[in-house]
Design a protein around this motif. Sequence first.
Motif, short mmCIF file in Angstrom:
data_model
loop_
_atom_site.label_atom_id
_atom_site.label_comp_id
_atom_site.label_asym_id
_atom_site.label_seq_id
_atom_site.Cartn_x
_atom_site.Cartn_y
_atom_site.Cartn_z
N MET A 1 90.73 51.49 9.53
CA MET A 1 91.30 51.21 10.87
C MET A 1 91.54 52.52 11.68
SD MET A 1 92.37 48.59 13.08
CE MET A 1 91.78 47.33 11.95
N VAL A 2 90.87 52.62 12.74
CA VAL A 2 90.99 54.01 13.52
C VAL A 2 92.40 53.96 14.65
CG1 VAL A 2 88.60 54.08 13.76
CG2 VAL A 2 89.62 52.88 15.41
N ARG A 3 92.70 55.17 14.66
CA ARG A 3 93.98 55.42 15.38
C ARG A 3 93.90 54.86 16.89
NH1 ARG A 3 97.29 56.42 18.05
NH2 ARG A 3 98.95 58.25 18.14
N GLU A 4 92.67 54.81 17.38
CA GLU A 4 92.45 54.25 18.77
C GLU A 4 93.59 52.90 18.98
OE1 GLU A 4 89.87 55.53 17.21
OE2 GLU A 4 90.46 57.51 18.11
N VAL A 5 93.41 52.06 17.71
CA VAL A 5 94.08 50.60 17.87
C VAL A 5 95.37 50.94 18.52
CG1 VAL A 5 94.71 48.94 16.65
CG2 VAL A 5 92.69 49.87 16.28
N LEU A 6 96.17 51.73 17.94
CA LEU A 6 97.49 52.11 18.37
C LEU A 6 97.79 52.64 19.65
CD1 LEU A 6 100.13 51.06 17.12
CD2 LEU A 6 100.51 53.62 16.24
N GLY A 7 96.72 53.54 20.13
CA GLY A 7 97.38 54.46 21.34
C GLY A 7 98.52 55.01 21.06
N ASN A 8 99.76 54.93 22.06
CA ASN A 8 100.85 55.68 22.11
C ASN A 8 101.96 54.69 21.89
OD1 ASN A 8 99.80 58.21 22.43
ND2 ASN A 8 101.00 58.83 24.16
N ARG A 9 101.32 53.37 21.50
CA ARG A 9 102.19 52.47 21.16
C ARG A 9 103.20 52.64 19.92
NH1 ARG A 9 99.35 46.85 20.97
NH2 ARG A 9 97.60 47.99 20.25
N VAL A 10 104.59 52.12 19.89
CA VAL A 10 105.36 52.05 18.64
C VAL A 10 105.54 50.64 17.95
CG1 VAL A 10 107.54 52.81 17.76
CG2 VAL A 10 106.60 54.17 19.33
N VAL A 11 104.80 50.55 16.82
CA VAL A 11 105.18 49.32 16.28
C VAL A 11 106.31 49.02 15.58
CG1 VAL A 11 104.11 47.69 14.66
CG2 VAL A 11 102.42 49.05 16.09
N ILE A 12 107.08 48.18 15.81
CA ILE A 12 108.46 47.77 14.84
C ILE A 12 108.10 46.71 14.05
CG2 ILE A 12 110.83 47.29 15.28
CD1 ILE A 12 111.01 48.55 17.99
N VAL A 13 108.35 47.10 12.72
CA VAL A 13 108.07 46.24 11.93
C VAL A 13 109.69 45.22 11.68
CG1 VAL A 13 107.20 45.29 9.45
CG2 VAL A 13 106.22 47.39 10.76
N THR A 76 108.70 59.18 19.88
CA THR A 76 107.30 59.20 19.27
C THR A 76 106.29 58.51 20.13
OG1 THR A 76 108.95 58.80 17.26
CG2 THR A 76 106.64 57.97 17.44
N ALA A 77 106.78 57.69 21.07
CA ALA A 77 106.04 57.30 22.19
C ALA A 77 105.20 58.17 23.04
CB ALA A 77 106.38 56.21 22.85
N ASP A 78 106.23 59.26 23.44
CA ASP A 78 105.70 60.07 24.39
C ASP A 78 104.67 61.09 23.55
OD1 ASP A 78 107.42 59.75 26.26
OD2 ASP A 78 108.70 61.04 25.91
N ARG A 79 104.86 61.29 22.21
CA ARG A 79 103.89 62.16 21.32
C ARG A 79 102.50 61.55 20.84
NH1 ARG A 79 108.75 64.52 18.65
NH2 ARG A 79 108.56 62.61 17.30
N SER A 80 102.85 60.25 20.17
CA SER A 80 101.59 59.88 19.19
C SER A 80 101.47 58.47 18.94
CB SER A 80 101.57 60.78 17.90
OG SER A 80 102.65 60.45 17.12
N GLY A 81 102.60 58.03 19.04
CA GLY A 81 102.88 56.40 18.65
C GLY A 81 103.42 56.51 17.20
#
Length: 185
Positions: A1-13, A76-81
């Motif tokens: 899975m490539v990094r582009e899938v996330l963008g700068n989103r933060v996934v909260i599990v 984290t969203a500001d930097r990288s997701g």
Amino acid sequence: MVREVLGNRVVIVMGVSACGKTTVGRRLAERLGVPFVDADDLHSAANRAKMASGRPLDDADRRPWLAAVAEWIRTTADRSGGVMACSALRREYRDRLRPPGAEVWFLYLSLDPAVALERITARRGHFMPPELLDSQYRLLEPLQPGEPGTTVDASGSTEQTVRAALRVLAQSSHGPAAPAHPHRP
């Protein structure tokens, strides 16, 4: 899975104790090549001691913790997701975890209470005792319409859960964040 899938989103599990938040979250972060944090690590020593003694946290205990969690999400969203494991049991808490300007997506790991009890009883070295599981289910408000994210059945293997999450993340990267809906791996 490539990094582009996330963008700068933060996934909260998210979900109750022993649903697999930390394990699934770490695997997702590894697959996506982004930072991971367990929100439990942001609790104060007093909160950890209270839970370890079998007493549930109240909203006053949670306020500074939720602020620390929201700050991690914002930076984290500001930097990288990134990916975070966090109980996020109530809608009110999830709303606080969506700071302005940060795109947050929730992955709710749904788990039958009997399976959760079996898992929490079997694990060692965690501060959350099995006695508090009922209080978490009483507080739990599953994802509601309009909340960005999805629900995944966490009773299968970690790999099944991670694959299901990655599929939905990939679909949501092609448009607006996916609304909450049930999804079975």
